[in-house]
Design a protein around this motif. Structure first.
Motif, PDB file in Angstrom:
ATOM      1  N   GLU A 242      -3.467 -13.167  -6.293  1.00 47.31           N
ATOM      2  CA  GLU A 242      -3.141 -12.386  -5.094  1.00 47.31           C
ATOM      3  C   GLU A 242      -1.809 -11.670  -5.268  1.00 47.31           C
ATOM      4  O   GLU A 242      -1.651 -10.512  -4.875  1.00 47.31           O
ATOM      5  CB  GLU A 242      -3.091 -13.329  -3.886  1.00 47.31           C
ATOM      6  CG  GLU A 242      -3.091 -12.635  -2.550  1.00 47.31           C
ATOM      7  CD  GLU A 242      -4.469 -12.148  -2.122  1.00 47.31           C
ATOM      8  OE1 GLU A 242      -4.554 -11.541  -1.040  1.00 47.31           O
ATOM      9  OE2 GLU A 242      -5.443 -12.366  -2.854  1.00 47.31           O
ATOM     10  N   ALA A 243      -0.837 -12.339  -5.882  1.00 51.14           N
ATOM     11  CA  ALA A 243       0.482 -11.726  -6.091  1.00 51.14           C
ATOM     12  C   ALA A 243       0.408 -10.600  -7.116  1.00 51.14           C
ATOM     13  O   ALA A 243       1.046  -9.552  -6.950  1.00 51.14           O
ATOM     14  CB  ALA A 243       1.479 -12.790  -6.547  1.00 51.14           C
ATOM     15  N   GLN A 244      -0.365 -10.808  -8.190  1.00 48.71           N
ATOM     16  CA  GLN A 244      -0.518  -9.737  -9.177  1.00 48.71           C
ATOM     17  C   GLN A 244      -1.134  -8.496  -8.537  1.00 48.71           C
ATOM     18  O   GLN A 244      -0.688  -7.365  -8.774  1.00 48.71           O
ATOM     19  CB  GLN A 244      -1.400 -10.222 -10.332  1.00 48.71           C
ATOM     20  CG  GLN A 244      -0.765 -11.275 -11.220  1.00 48.71           C
ATOM     21  CD  GLN A 244      -1.754 -11.830 -12.228  1.00 48.71           C
ATOM     22  OE1 GLN A 244      -2.215 -11.123 -13.111  1.00 48.71           O
ATOM     23  NE2 GLN A 244      -2.098 -13.102 -12.081  1.00 48.71           N
ATOM     24  N   THR A 245      -2.155  -8.701  -7.714  1.00 47.04           N
ATOM     25  CA  THR A 245      -2.798  -7.581  -7.028  1.00 47.04           C
ATOM     26  C   THR A 245      -1.814  -6.864  -6.116  1.00 47.04           C
ATOM     27  O   THR A 245      -1.790  -5.623  -6.056  1.00 47.04           O
ATOM     28  CB  THR A 245      -4.002  -8.088  -6.215  1.00 47.04           C
ATOM     29  OG1 THR A 245      -4.965  -8.650  -7.122  1.00 47.04           O
ATOM     30  CG2 THR A 245      -4.641  -6.968  -5.418  1.00 47.04           C
ATOM     31  N   PHE A 246      -0.990  -7.626  -5.416  1.00 50.89           N
ATOM     32  CA  PHE A 246      -0.004  -7.042  -4.502  1.00 50.89           C
ATOM     33  C   PHE A 246       0.991  -6.178  -5.270  1.00 50.89           C
ATOM     34  O   PHE A 246       1.281  -5.038  -4.876  1.00 50.89           O
ATOM     35  CB  PHE A 246       0.728  -8.163  -3.756  1.00 50.89           C
ATOM     36  CG  PHE A 246       1.706  -7.675  -2.725  1.00 50.89           C
ATOM     37  CD1 PHE A 246       1.326  -7.506  -1.406  1.00 50.89           C
ATOM     38  CD2 PHE A 246       3.018  -7.377  -3.075  1.00 50.89           C
ATOM     39  CE1 PHE A 246       2.231  -7.048  -0.456  1.00 50.89           C
ATOM     40  CE2 PHE A 246       3.933  -6.924  -2.140  1.00 50.89           C
ATOM     41  CZ  PHE A 246       3.535  -6.763  -0.825  1.00 50.89           C
ATOM     42  N   VAL A 247       1.526  -6.692  -6.369  1.00 49.99           N
ATOM     43  CA  VAL A 247       2.516  -5.946  -7.148  1.00 49.99           C
ATOM     44  C   VAL A 247       1.907  -4.676  -7.730  1.00 49.99           C
ATOM     45  O   VAL A 247       2.521  -3.605  -7.708  1.00 49.99           O
ATOM     46  CB  VAL A 247       3.110  -6.831  -8.261  1.00 49.99           C
ATOM     47  CG1 VAL A 247       4.006  -6.016  -9.191  1.00 49.99           C
ATOM     48  CG2 VAL A 247       3.896  -7.988  -7.653  1.00 49.99           C
ATOM     49  N   GLU A 248       0.686  -4.778  -8.235  1.00 46.23           N
ATOM     50  CA  GLU A 248       0.030  -3.594  -8.795  1.00 46.23           C
ATOM     51  C   GLU A 248      -0.258  -2.559  -7.720  1.00 46.23           C
ATOM     52  O   GLU A 248      -0.186  -1.341  -7.970  1.00 46.23           O
ATOM     53  CB  GLU A 248      -1.242  -4.018  -9.533  1.00 46.23           C
ATOM     54  CG  GLU A 248      -0.923  -4.787 -10.810  1.00 46.23           C
ATOM     55  CD  GLU A 248      -2.116  -5.452 -11.473  1.00 46.23           C
ATOM     56  OE1 GLU A 248      -1.963  -5.993 -12.576  1.00 46.23           O
ATOM     57  OE2 GLU A 248      -3.214  -5.443 -10.864  1.00 46.23           O
ATOM     58  N   MET A 249      -0.552  -3.031  -6.505  1.00 48.13           N
ATOM     59  CA  MET A 249      -0.753  -2.114  -5.387  1.00 48.13           C
ATOM     60  C   MET A 249       0.550  -1.394  -5.036  1.00 48.13           C
ATOM     61  O   MET A 249       0.556  -0.182  -4.764  1.00 48.13           O
ATOM     62  CB  MET A 249      -1.262  -2.888  -4.171  1.00 48.13           C
ATOM     63  CG  MET A 249      -1.456  -2.038  -2.914  1.00 48.13           C
ATOM     64  SD  MET A 249      -1.902  -3.042  -1.486  1.00 48.13           S
ATOM     65  CE  MET A 249      -0.341  -3.922  -1.205  1.00 48.13           C
ATOM     66  N   VAL A 250       1.671  -2.114  -5.061  1.00 48.89           N
ATOM     67  CA  VAL A 250       2.970  -1.509  -4.765  1.00 48.89           C
ATOM     68  C   VAL A 250       3.244  -0.337  -5.689  1.00 48.89           C
ATOM     69  O   VAL A 250       3.800   0.691  -5.282  1.00 48.89           O
ATOM     70  CB  VAL A 250       4.089  -2.577  -4.883  1.00 48.89           C
ATOM     71  CG1 VAL A 250       5.470  -1.909  -4.921  1.00 48.89           C
ATOM     72  CG2 VAL A 250       4.008  -3.562  -3.723  1.00 48.89           C
ATOM     73  N   TYR A 251       2.850  -0.481  -6.950  1.00 48.34           N
ATOM     74  CA  TYR A 251       3.098   0.567  -7.942  1.00 48.34           C
ATOM     75  C   TYR A 251       1.884   1.473  -8.164  1.00 48.34           C
ATOM     76  O   TYR A 251       1.751   2.107  -9.214  1.00 48.34           O
ATOM     77  CB  TYR A 251       3.537  -0.061  -9.261  1.00 48.34           C
ATOM     78  CG  TYR A 251       4.929  -0.640  -9.196  1.00 48.34           C
ATOM     79  CD1 TYR A 251       6.047   0.192  -9.158  1.00 48.34           C
ATOM     80  CD2 TYR A 251       5.135  -2.012  -9.155  1.00 48.34           C
ATOM     81  CE1 TYR A 251       7.328  -0.328  -9.083  1.00 48.34           C
ATOM     82  CE2 TYR A 251       6.422  -2.543  -9.080  1.00 48.34           C
ATOM     83  CZ  TYR A 251       7.501  -1.690  -9.049  1.00 48.34           C
ATOM     84  OH  TYR A 251       8.773  -2.207  -8.972  1.00 48.34           O
ATOM     85  N   GLY A 252       1.001   1.527  -7.167  1.00 47.05           N
ATOM     86  CA  GLY A 252      -0.111   2.464  -7.213  1.00 47.05           C
ATOM     87  C   GLY A 252      -1.065   2.234  -8.357  1.00 47.05           C
ATOM     88  O   GLY A 252      -1.646   3.191  -8.885  1.00 47.05           O
ATOM     89  N   GLN A 253      -1.272   0.990  -8.740  1.00 48.74           N
ATOM     90  CA  GLN A 253      -2.181   0.619  -9.838  1.00 48.74           C
ATOM     91  C   GLN A 253      -1.745   1.215 -11.176  1.00 48.74           C
ATOM     92  O   GLN A 253      -2.555   1.361 -12.092  1.00 48.74           O
ATOM     93  CB  GLN A 253      -3.627   1.049  -9.521  1.00 48.74           C
ATOM     94  CG  GLN A 253      -4.114   0.673  -8.145  1.00 48.74           C
ATOM     95  CD  GLN A 253      -4.060  -0.828  -7.869  1.00 48.74           C
ATOM     96  OE1 GLN A 253      -4.247  -1.628  -8.762  1.00 48.74           O
ATOM     97  NE2 GLN A 253      -3.811  -1.206  -6.621  1.00 48.74           N
TER      98      GLN A 253
END
Length: 456
Positions: A242-253
């Motif tokens: 869940e945290a990895q997905t959140f961080v990648e979302m912050v940086y627009g994938q």
């Protein structure tokens, strides 16, 4: 008022330096280090046939994907790789195969490949699911090949923040350890974040997060854990995913987030119950966004101009590892310990579940010689690594461990020896005397040849 020539010159130089730090979201990267990264989905295709390990249960589908990441590093002389996985362990057979295949595909020496697991309790077992195990090796190899084909010059930013969902699960009462969510027990809420930047934008190429907590949000509950008293019925990567997905979302994938587990042997999610409950969606969002937010904050701070000035421009890669026979309850337990230094950052690994105190003891021993990152669940899977003191009061971790109490001082001492070899501030590690040079070369040759291959 007119500035004197010397002051004017220094002012212009300073202004020029500031202008070079960040311009339109870009900054200059001067470094000897190259890196490449790849993330890959390792979720089994047929979840109905999969046996979940950690907290054994049947699942009926997938909540979120399990993923693995491969980071390849090259300082111009030495290559190394870090593999992270949303699995419960880094099984010995899997580590051997993955190293062998990655070396063949990328040229990274097998002995310089660190294989880490998040310790996810809601994923498949390796031996229990051999078809998936074969797929996993193929996918890790493909990811390594992709990473090695996308090498870029980078430097590394570092920052720390903290999380609030972990808690110690042991309490000593009347001379014996019981299972208890113990807010007064030793805990490590720190989050350590490394970001790998090529300077072309403020989006990092890769983000490596390190935190300390069992990924067992979605596991067995109690009768009060409605609607999941028997555990969450789907496969999931738990809070690290869940945290990895959140961080990648912050940086627009446009970045690859990777997770390293610390010394989490006695640290679990703070989910009160009898003695604790299974999580629901609100809980996993809390944890994933707590960790993801901490990572995003630390990563963002590390590209401010003050922090950019602190970044190194020279990153030497040095790796040392050794398999030691630790004293076990039923005989010696072979265990691989590793030290990997990348510039100022020192990774020290253990092949199982070290209790949280190990991290603090090793950091204290390293002091200011390097920035220590203590990683459990890596390069093997020997189970619990309890402290010597824990055996005096018993409890789940020392009772379940394969090791005897005498293992702790051996682990700490040997990791200290490996750290000496890679940090490079011990005379024997940099001496140019012919005998010392010959000795070091022989040790390194033996180490690189010590990793066994697996017959097809």
């Amino acid at each position: 008022m007119q500035l004197r020539p010397a002051l004017l010159l220094s002012s212009l130089v300073l202004s020029f330096a500031h202008a070079q730090e960040v311009q339109d979201g870009q900054f200059a990267v001067t470094s000897n280090l190259k890196a490449g990264v790849s993330k890959i989905d390792i979720t089994p295709t047929d979840t109905a046939a999969i046996k979940i390990v950690g907290h054994v249960r049947q699942v009926s589908g997938v909540r979120d994907p399990l993923r693995a990441g491969v980071l390849i590093l090259d300082d111009g002389e030495t290559k190394a790789a870090i593999v992270t996985m949303d699995t419960i362990g880094a099984w010995e057979d899997m580590v051997k195969l993955a190293r062998q295949n990655i070396e063949q595909e990328t040229g990274v020496p097998a002995a310089n490949i660190m294989v880490c697991a998040s310790h996810n309790h809601s994923g498949p077992g390796y031996v229990e699911n051999l078809r998936w195990a074969s797929e996993l090796i193929k996918k890790l190899t493909a990811a390594a090949k992709e990473a090695s084909g996308n090498m870029r010059t980078v430097n590394i930013g570092y920052g720390e923040d903290h999380i609030g969902f972990g808690i110690n699960r042991r309490k000593t009462i009347d001379g014996r350890a019981i299972v208890r969510l113990n807010s007064e027990g030793l805990n490590d809420p720190r989050v350590k974040v490394l970001r790998f930047d090529d300077g072309k934008s403020l989006t990092p190429m890769a983000v490596m997060m390190h935190a300390v907590c069992h990924p067992c949000f979605f596991t067995w509950g109690d009768k009060g854990s409605q609607p999941y008293p028997k555990g969450y019925p789907k496969m999931t990567a738990d809070f690290p995913g869940e945290a990895q997905t959140f961080v990648e979302m912050v940086y627009g994938q446009k970045t690859s987030a990777m997770f390293m587990q610390g010394c989490a042997g006695d640290i679990r999610p703070n989910l009160p119950g009898y003695p604790y409950r299974c999580a629901d969606e609100a809980d996993i969002q809390w944890a994933g966004r707590d960790l993801g937010g901490a990572v995003a904050r630390a990563a963002a701070l590390s590209v401010t101009r003050e922090q950019l000035r602190k970044r190194a421009s020279f990153y030497q890669i040095r790796v040392a590892s050794e398999v030691v026979d630790l004293p076990g309850k039923e005989g010696p337990v072979p265990s691989e310990l590793m030290a990997m230094k990348v510039g100022p950052f020192l990774f020290l690994t253990m092949p199982g579940e070290p209790m949280v105190e190990y991290g603090f003891k090793l950091e204290k021993a390293i002091a200011d010689r390097a920035t220590p990152i203590i990683v459990g669940y890596s390069n093997g899977n020997i189970g619990y690594i309890a402290t010597e003191d824990a055996y005096k009061v018993g409890g789940y971790e020392p009772n379940m461990s394969k090791l005897k109490p005498e293992a702790e001082p051996i682990i700490l001492k040997q990791l200290g020896v490996l750290a000496d070899r890679v940090v490079g501030d011990v005379f024997e590690s940099f001496s140019k005397h012919p005998k010392d040079l010959v000795k070091r070369e022989a040790e390194e040759k033996a180490r690189l040849q010590s990793v066994p291959t697996v017959k097809p």
